[in-house]
Scaffold this motif. Structure first.
Motif, short mmCIF file in Angstrom:
data_model
loop_
_atom_site.label_atom_id
_atom_site.label_comp_id
_atom_site.label_asym_id
_atom_site.label_seq_id
_atom_site.Cartn_x
_atom_site.Cartn_y
_atom_site.Cartn_z
N GLN A 129 0.81 -1.21 0.00
CA GLN A 129 0.00 0.00 0.00
C GLN A 129 0.85 1.27 0.00
OE1 GLN A 129 -3.45 0.03 -0.44
NE2 GLN A 129 -2.76 -2.02 -0.99
N ASN A 130 1.85 1.29 -0.88
CA ASN A 130 2.71 2.46 -1.02
C ASN A 130 2.16 3.31 -2.16
OD1 ASN A 130 4.89 4.27 -1.79
ND2 ASN A 130 6.22 3.02 -0.49
N VAL A 131 1.42 4.36 -1.81
CA VAL A 131 0.74 5.18 -2.81
C VAL A 131 1.74 5.98 -3.64
CG1 VAL A 131 -0.92 7.04 -3.18
CG2 VAL A 131 -1.32 5.35 -1.38
N GLU A 132 2.71 6.60 -2.99
CA GLU A 132 3.64 7.50 -3.68
C GLU A 132 4.43 6.77 -4.76
OE1 GLU A 132 7.40 10.50 -2.65
OE2 GLU A 132 6.37 9.41 -1.04
N VAL A 133 5.06 5.66 -4.40
CA VAL A 133 5.87 4.91 -5.38
C VAL A 133 4.95 4.23 -6.39
CG1 VAL A 133 7.58 3.09 -5.71
CG2 VAL A 133 7.73 4.61 -3.72
N ASN A 171 -2.90 -2.30 -15.12
CA ASN A 171 -2.18 -1.23 -14.41
C ASN A 171 -3.16 -0.28 -13.73
OD1 ASN A 171 0.27 -2.30 -15.41
ND2 ASN A 171 0.00 -1.17 -17.32
N CYS A 172 -4.25 0.04 -14.42
CA CYS A 172 -5.29 0.89 -13.82
C CYS A 172 -5.93 0.20 -12.63
CB CYS A 172 -6.37 1.21 -14.86
SG CYS A 172 -5.79 2.11 -16.31
N VAL A 173 -6.18 -1.10 -12.77
CA VAL A 173 -6.82 -1.86 -11.69
C VAL A 173 -5.93 -1.87 -10.46
CG1 VAL A 173 -7.62 -4.14 -10.98
CG2 VAL A 173 -8.16 -3.30 -13.27
N ALA A 174 -4.60 -2.08 -10.67
CA ALA A 174 -3.67 -2.14 -9.54
C ALA A 174 -3.61 -0.80 -8.80
CB ALA A 174 -2.28 -2.53 -10.03
N LEU A 175 -3.51 0.31 -9.55
CA LEU A 175 -3.44 1.62 -8.91
C LEU A 175 -4.77 1.97 -8.25
CD1 LEU A 175 -1.74 4.07 -8.28
CD2 LEU A 175 -2.42 5.08 -10.48
N CYS A 176 -5.86 1.59 -8.87
CA CYS A 176 -7.19 1.82 -8.29
C CYS A 176 -7.30 1.10 -6.94
CB CYS A 176 -8.27 1.34 -9.24
SG CYS A 176 -9.95 1.72 -8.71
N SER A 177 -6.77 -0.12 -6.86
CA SER A 177 -6.80 -0.88 -5.62
C SER A 177 -5.98 -0.20 -4.53
CB SER A 177 -6.26 -2.29 -5.88
OG SER A 177 -6.15 -3.02 -4.69
N TYR A 206 -5.33 3.05 -4.33
CA TYR A 206 -6.09 4.25 -3.93
C TYR A 206 -7.25 3.87 -3.00
CZ TYR A 206 -3.80 7.37 -7.32
OH TYR A 206 -2.90 8.14 -8.01
N GLU A 207 -7.94 2.77 -3.35
CA GLU A 207 -9.13 2.38 -2.59
C GLU A 207 -8.77 2.03 -1.15
OE1 GLU A 207 -13.08 -0.41 -3.30
OE2 GLU A 207 -11.27 -0.73 -4.50
N ARG A 208 -7.68 1.27 -0.98
CA ARG A 208 -7.28 0.88 0.37
C ARG A 208 -6.73 2.06 1.18
NH1 ARG A 208 -4.41 -5.07 -0.39
NH2 ARG A 208 -6.17 -6.05 -1.44
N ALA A 209 -6.20 3.05 0.45
CA ALA A 209 -5.68 4.24 1.13
C ALA A 209 -6.78 5.27 1.38
CB ALA A 209 -4.56 4.86 0.31
N GLY A 253 -8.70 9.53 -6.43
CA GLY A 253 -7.85 8.68 -7.27
C GLY A 253 -8.61 7.50 -7.82
N VAL A 254 -9.48 6.91 -6.99
CA VAL A 254 -10.31 5.79 -7.43
C VAL A 254 -11.20 6.22 -8.60
CG1 VAL A 254 -12.21 4.26 -6.79
CG2 VAL A 254 -10.28 4.59 -5.22
N ALA A 255 -11.82 7.38 -8.47
CA ALA A 255 -12.71 7.88 -9.52
C ALA A 255 -11.95 8.13 -10.81
CB ALA A 255 -13.39 9.17 -9.05
N GLU A 256 -10.73 8.67 -10.67
CA GLU A 256 -9.90 8.94 -11.86
C GLU A 256 -9.56 7.65 -12.60
OE1 GLU A 256 -5.46 10.54 -13.07
OE2 GLU A 256 -6.14 10.73 -11.00
N MET A 257 -9.17 6.61 -11.83
CA MET A 257 -8.79 5.33 -12.45
C MET A 257 -10.01 4.66 -13.11
SD MET A 257 -5.61 4.80 -12.38
CE MET A 257 -5.50 6.57 -12.69
#
Length: 485
Positions: free
Chosen positions: A394-398, A416-422, A424-427, A432-436
């Motif tokens: 759950q490292n959002v920045e990296v 890649n979108c799914v991974a970043l969305c996940s 954002y969702e946990r954080a 960010g979730v809406a953007e993805m």
């Protein structure tokens, strides 16, 4: 030396012997004699010259001989076509098709296999289909070698329906075409069909079906079907080929490893008379895959003591084993030795394994520094390894850094979108979730869901997350809640 009074027939005999033995020097001497003596043009002599140069790997000179021939028999065309196909010069093979037809000659059962191989090599299914039609028109499809090449061409071009239809129409089938079918369906991921073809081949192909064993073992490995893998193992023992076939033994070791039966893999390994780098790599990878990195490294050291030097593929197995087991220092040492000890250049796979090793254990600063020191441009697999690690920790920045790079390198990949969305969702980053999600809608992205499966009475039952379409879903969920207590 070639005698001054040597006749064209004698020169042809010399050239054929040179071709059979790949003796270029004597063949060139015969060529010079033919030119000086004025024996060229001579159709038979020129065809033998063409054959000699082709067999000696001098295709440029062979083509020059061919182009200068005033009269080209079909045999000369077949020699050049076959040589191009065997050397993977597929464009050159297909470029000869129209001139051949324009010459008025009719292709035979030696001509079409080379052209079909070239079509398969270039993934030209339409050209292959046209050659199939030509074979039917000329009644050449009755030849086993031609029909087998048609099947192989369709399989390699991904035209599985046409391959199956042609296969079923064949009046005679040998072990080669059965093996091609099993291999083709395995590569296409149609594992049940591949195994069914293998089982059918046992009744129709006789003793020749052992050639398909590595392919069907690959199908068992991919599906995790240990029972069927054991059946194939038994078949290999009955065929009496296991002890002498390293490829088959390696396939069995791989199958047992991927099915989690490492003791069987080690037993087979210990009984092998000759172990090559592939054998060691498969076993090391198997131990690493199951988190037994220390044992994988022990095998690696044992291999080195036996005097074998690791290659690029084996280093990938070693680094992957270190990654799955958290052996950071050992992984670093192995990576450094690739160049310093063995003089090899680290590949993209090696870099990705190191990023995965560091990222899995939260060493994100080191991972970014490592990527920054790379001598090559970081590929998608490297940023993908880092993004996967960020999803775990759950490292959002990296994760954002890795994802942005991946959006540039793989703009159409929804994972890649799914991974970043996940992440954002946990954080709790709902913007960010809406953007993805907007980005995924723009891509019309549909991610293939993961699934679990179990085989009951020969039928495979698949289970997807959130899927309640099965009539027994409620009963299964009740039983699951009971097991979870």
């Amino acid at each position: 030396m070639v005698h001054p009074n040597t006749t064209p027939a004698q020169l042809s005999s010399i050239l054929r012997k040179c071709a059979a033995a790949s003796v270029l020097g004597s063949g060139k001497q015969a060529h010079r004699h033919a030119l000086v003596s004025g024996l060229i043009p001579h159709s038979t002599l020129e065809t033998d010259l063409l054959l000699m140069y082709a067999r000696c790997g001098r295709l440029l000179i062979a083509r020059q001989v061919f182009d200068r021939m005033p009269h080209r028999p079909l045999h000369s065309w077949n020699i050049l076509l076959s040589s191009y196909a065997q050397s993977s010069l597929f464009h050159h093979s297909l470029a000869l098709l129209h001139p051949l037809l324009a010459s008025g000659l009719r292709p035979d059962h030696f001509t079409l296999p080379s052209l079909l191989k070239a079509s398969a090599g270039l993934d030209h299914g339409r050209t292959g289909a046209a050659l199939h039609a030509l074979a039917v028109e000329m009644a050449l499809n009755v030849h086993l070698i031609v029909s087998g090449c048609i099947v192989d061409m369709y399989l390699k071009c991904g035209w599985l329906v046409d391959a199956r239809k042609m296969f079923e129409e064949m009046p005679e089938k040998d072990g080669v075409v059965w093996n091609a079918m099993v291999t083709g369906f395995t590569k296409a991921g149609l594992l049940a069909e591949a195994f069914n073809l293998f089982q059918k081949s046992q009744f129709e192909a006789g003793d020749a079906d052992w050639m398909a064993l590595p392919s069907v073992l690959s199908a068992c490995s991919q599906s995790g079907d240990l029972r069927k893998g054991k059946e194939v193992h038994g078949r290999a023992i009955r065929c009496l080929v296991l002890e002498s076939d390293a490829v088959l033994s390696n396939s069995l070791i791989d199958m047992y490893s991927k099915c989690g039966f490492l003791d069987a893999s080690l037993h087979l390994f210990s009984r092998m008379r000759v172990r090559n780098l592939v054998t060691w790599s498969i076993l090391i990878s198997g131990y690493g895959m199951h988190g037994r990195g220390k044992e994988a490294l022990r095998l690696y050291e044992e291999m080195r003591r036996e005097g074998l030097e690791p290659n690029s593929v084996l280093f990938t197995s070693v680094l992957s084993s270190c990654s799955h087991s958290g052996l950071i220092d050992e992984g670093r040492a192995a990576f450094v030795s690739i160049n310093r000890v063995y003089g090899l250049e680290p590949s993209v796979e090696h870099y990705a394994c190191m990023v995965d090793l560091l990222g899995r254990h939260g060493r994100f600063v080191e991972a970014l520094e490592f990527i920054g020191r790379m001598e090559m441009e970081p590929a998608g697999s490297i940023w993908g390894a880092l993004l996967g690690a960020c999803a775990v920790h759950q490292n959002v920045e990296v994760g954002e850094i890795a994802a942005r790079k991946l959006f540039e390198l793989e703009p159409g990949n929804p994972s890649n979108c799914v991974a970043l969305c996940s992440i954002y969702e946990r954080a709790g980053n709902w913007d960010g979730v809406a953007e993805m999600r907007r980005k995924m809608r723009d891509l019309v992205a549909v991610k293939t869901p993961g699934c679990s499966w179990i085989e009951v009475n020969g039928e495979r039952l698949c289970f997807y997350q959130g899927d309640v379409s099965s009539p027994s879903s409620k009963l299964m969920l009740q039983a699951l809640r009971g097991l979870l207590g």
